[in-house]
Design an enzyme around this catalytic site. Structure first.
Site, PDB file in Angstrom:
ATOM      1  N   GLU A  57       0.930   4.348   0.873  1.00 29.59           N
ATOM      2  CA  GLU A  57       1.026   5.212   2.028  1.00 29.59           C
ATOM      3  C   GLU A  57       2.083   4.469   3.088  1.00 29.59           C
ATOM      4  O   GLU A  57       2.907   5.096   3.907  1.00 29.59           O
ATOM      5  CB  GLU A  57       0.224   5.957   2.253  1.00 29.59           C
TER       6      GLU A  57
ATOM      7  N   TYR B 286      -8.421  -6.518  -5.486  1.00 28.60           N
ATOM      8  CA  TYR B 286      -9.592  -7.261  -4.857  1.00 28.60           C
ATOM      9  C   TYR B 286      -9.882  -6.252  -3.500  1.00 28.60           C
ATOM     10  O   TYR B 286      -9.337  -6.739  -2.526  1.00 28.60           O
ATOM     11  CB  TYR B 286      -9.410  -8.655  -4.707  1.00 28.60           C
TER      12      TYR B 286
ATOM     13  N   GLY C  57       0.973  -1.288   0.008  1.00 26.05           N
ATOM     14  CA  GLY C  57       0.126  -0.056  -0.175  1.00 26.05           C
ATOM     15  C   GLY C  57       0.803   1.170   0.001  1.00 26.05           C
ATOM     16  O   GLY C  57       1.752   1.091   0.971  1.00 26.05           O
TER      17      GLY C  57
ATOM     18  N   ALA D  19       8.647   1.166  -5.999  1.00 27.79           N
ATOM     19  CA  ALA D  19      10.030   1.857  -6.135  1.00 27.79           C
ATOM     20  C   ALA D  19       9.800   3.405  -5.789  1.00 27.79           C
ATOM     21  O   ALA D  19      10.330   4.047  -5.080  1.00 27.79           O
ATOM     22  CB  ALA D  19      10.570   1.517  -7.672  1.00 27.79           C
ATOM     23  N   GLY D  20       8.573   3.679  -6.452  1.00 27.74           N
ATOM     24  CA  GLY D  20       8.265   4.972  -6.320  1.00 27.74           C
ATOM     25  C   GLY D  20       8.041   5.534  -4.734  1.00 27.74           C
ATOM     26  O   GLY D  20       8.265   6.735  -4.367  1.00 27.74           O
ATOM     27  N   ASP D  21       7.451   4.712  -3.870  1.00 27.35           N
ATOM     28  CA  ASP D  21       7.355   4.860  -2.648  1.00 27.35           C
ATOM     29  C   ASP D  21       8.514   4.955  -1.817  1.00 27.35           C
ATOM     30  O   ASP D  21       8.606   5.812  -1.105  1.00 27.35           O
ATOM     31  CB  ASP D  21       6.113   3.941  -2.008  1.00 27.35           C
TER      32      ASP D  21
ATOM     33  N   ARG E  67      -3.973   5.738 -10.445  1.00 28.71           N
ATOM     34  CA  ARG E  67      -4.306   4.528 -10.492  1.00 28.71           C
ATOM     35  C   ARG E  67      -5.637   4.370 -11.360  1.00 28.71           C
ATOM     36  O   ARG E  67      -6.922   4.439 -10.840  1.00 28.71           O
ATOM     37  CB  ARG E  67      -4.452   3.564  -9.333  1.00 28.71           C
TER      38      ARG E  67
ATOM     39  N   LEU F 199      11.380   9.138 -12.958  1.00 28.72           N
ATOM     40  CA  LEU F 199      11.503   8.775 -14.275  1.00 28.72           C
ATOM     41  C   LEU F 199      11.827   7.235 -14.608  1.00 28.72           C
ATOM     42  O   LEU F 199      12.488   6.882 -15.660  1.00 28.72           O
ATOM     43  CB  LEU F 199      12.621   9.809 -15.005  1.00 28.72           C
ATOM     44  N   GLY F 200      11.506   6.657 -13.404  1.00 26.08           N
ATOM     45  CA  GLY F 200      11.884   5.070 -13.625  1.00 26.08           C
ATOM     46  C   GLY F 200      13.302   4.867 -13.820  1.00 26.08           C
ATOM     47  O   GLY F 200      14.223   5.329 -13.073  1.00 26.08           O
TER      48      GLY F 200
HETATM   49  O1  KDG Z   1       2.946   2.214  -5.033  1.00 23.65           O
HETATM   50  C1  KDG Z   1       2.789   0.816  -4.885  1.00 23.65           C
HETATM   51  C2  KDG Z   1       1.405   0.688  -4.541  1.00 23.65           C
HETATM   52  O2  KDG Z   1       0.620   1.069  -5.805  1.00 23.65           O
HETATM   53  C3  KDG Z   1       1.038  -0.890  -4.297  1.00 23.65           C
HETATM   54  O3  KDG Z   1       1.401  -1.189  -2.988  1.00 23.65           O
HETATM   55  C4  KDG Z   1      -0.406  -0.852  -4.202  1.00 23.65           C
HETATM   56  O4  KDG Z   1      -1.100   1.061  -2.785  1.00 23.65           O
HETATM   57  C5  KDG Z   1      -1.014   0.232  -3.994  1.00 23.65           C
HETATM   58  C6  KDG Z   1      -2.158   0.637  -4.622  1.00 23.65           C
HETATM   59  O5  KDG Z   1      -3.376   1.049  -4.398  1.00 23.65           O
HETATM   60  O6  KDG Z   1      -2.048   0.784  -5.903  1.00 23.65           O
END
Ligand code: KDG
Length: 317
Positions: free
Chosen positions: A36, A107, A34, A258-260, A170, A229-230
């Site tokens: 955060e 899910y 997740g 990675a971004g987190d 997302r 930028l990955g």
């Molecule tokens: O940044 C990684 C998250 O995308 C992953 O752990 C799942 O939090 C998540 C999400 O809602 O996409």
């Protein structure tokens, strides 16, 4: 009290042990994840204090998340157990269809985490905090979660707490990309730290060129903007400074998270008083490290290990 307040949905991740389409995968590995929660754990591992605001279900996965966060010294007093809904989960498909990429299958509709609401956001949490952090995922979870974000922004302003937002759009969580932009932009305008990437910036402000992205968001009054930028690293702008950091070359197992790692490390470095370049280079390094194994949090180093790996990649000052 915690220096960083992270607010969102902590999830259980089931990561495919083998690469390829999930219909052929038989074994999965369980992780706490997740966006955060990843940042809260990262900041804590790097020696700063953090707390997590959110909800989990009254179930085994909820207990798993709470125990994990506590073990990582994340303050869980604002993590509520909601008996009315289950803890959200998702599956990670690795290396298909794009070999170096992963895909997430959620899910989580109606999950406990998505029932986050303004009543979960208590002013006491903001009293001694320095930074509030959430991502574009939290306001996408539900109307009540969106209102929780707005309340958190108001409390941050009232209590002199800086705001950090990672755009993290997302698309499957939004009715449309236009809705994402309409809801997120007013929140982003209140941020002191913004983390974004070319894909999200194209949706939000119609720009995908890194220098332009910095210019547009800085022009909105955001003090510090980081563009992820990955494999190409990251660029940042803050005050009159600009910085660029290359990603280190690693063997990628799963890029999710990675971004987190990047955002959490950047914020921890800023809280420790590091300058823009030092913060960005360490942040980019941790982003790269996170991709080398499955799971979002396991490769985030401790402060001591970060300095060791930093010296390995950058031996000359
Ligand atoms: O940044 C990684 C998250 O995308 C992953 O752990 C799942 O939090 C998540 C999400 O809602 O996409």
């Amino acid at each position: 009290m915690a220096e960083l307040l992270a607010m969102g949905e902590a999830l259980i991740q089931f990561n495919a042990l083998t690469r390829g389409p999930l219909r052929h995968v038989t074994l999965f590995e369980k992780h706490v994840a997740g966006a955060e929660a990843n940042v809260a754990v990262c900041v804590s591992r790097l020696g700063r204090s953090s707390a997590f605001i959110g909800r989990v279900g009254d179930d085994e996965f909820g207990r798993n998340i709470e125990a994990w966060l506590r073990a990582e010294r994340v303050d869980t007093r604002w993590l509520k157990t909601d008996p009315g809904a289950p803890t959200g989960i998702y599956f990670v498909q690795r290396g298909y269809p794009i070999p170096s990429r992963s895909t997430m299958f959620y899910y989580r509709r109606g999950s406990a985490g998505s029932r986050l609401s303004p009543e979960d956001v208590e002013e006491e949490a903001f009293k001694d905090a320095r930074i509030l952090h959430f991502t574009g995922i939290t306001p996408a979870l539900s109307q009540s979660a969106r209102e929780a974000c707005l309340k958190a922004l108001r409390l941050a302003e009232k209590n002199g707490v800086l705001v950090s937002i990672d755009t993290n759009i997302r698309p499957v969580l939004w009715a449309s990309l236009e809705e994402a932009a309409r809801v997120l932009m007013p929140m982003i305008e209140k941020a002191n730290f913004l983390f974004t990437d070319p894909t999200d910036s194209e949706i939000l402000v119609g720009e995908s060129e890194p220098e332009k992205i910095l210019e547009v968001f800085r022009g909105l009054g955001i003090e510090t903007v980081v563009v992820k930028l990955g494999e190409r690293g990251a660029v940042a702008s803050s005050g009159s400074e600009k910085a660029r950091a290359e990603a280190v070359q690693v063997s990628v197992e799963d890029p999710i998270g990675a971004g987190d790692g990047l955002a959490g490390t950047f914020l921890a470095c800023q809280m420790a008083g590091r300058n823009l370049f030092d913060s960005l280079r360490r942040a980019t390094l941790v982003g790269s490290l996170v991709t080398t194994i499955r799971g979002d949090q396991e490769m985030i180093p401790t402060l001591k290990d970060l300095e060791a790996v930093y010296r390995y990649y950058y031996p000359y000052p």
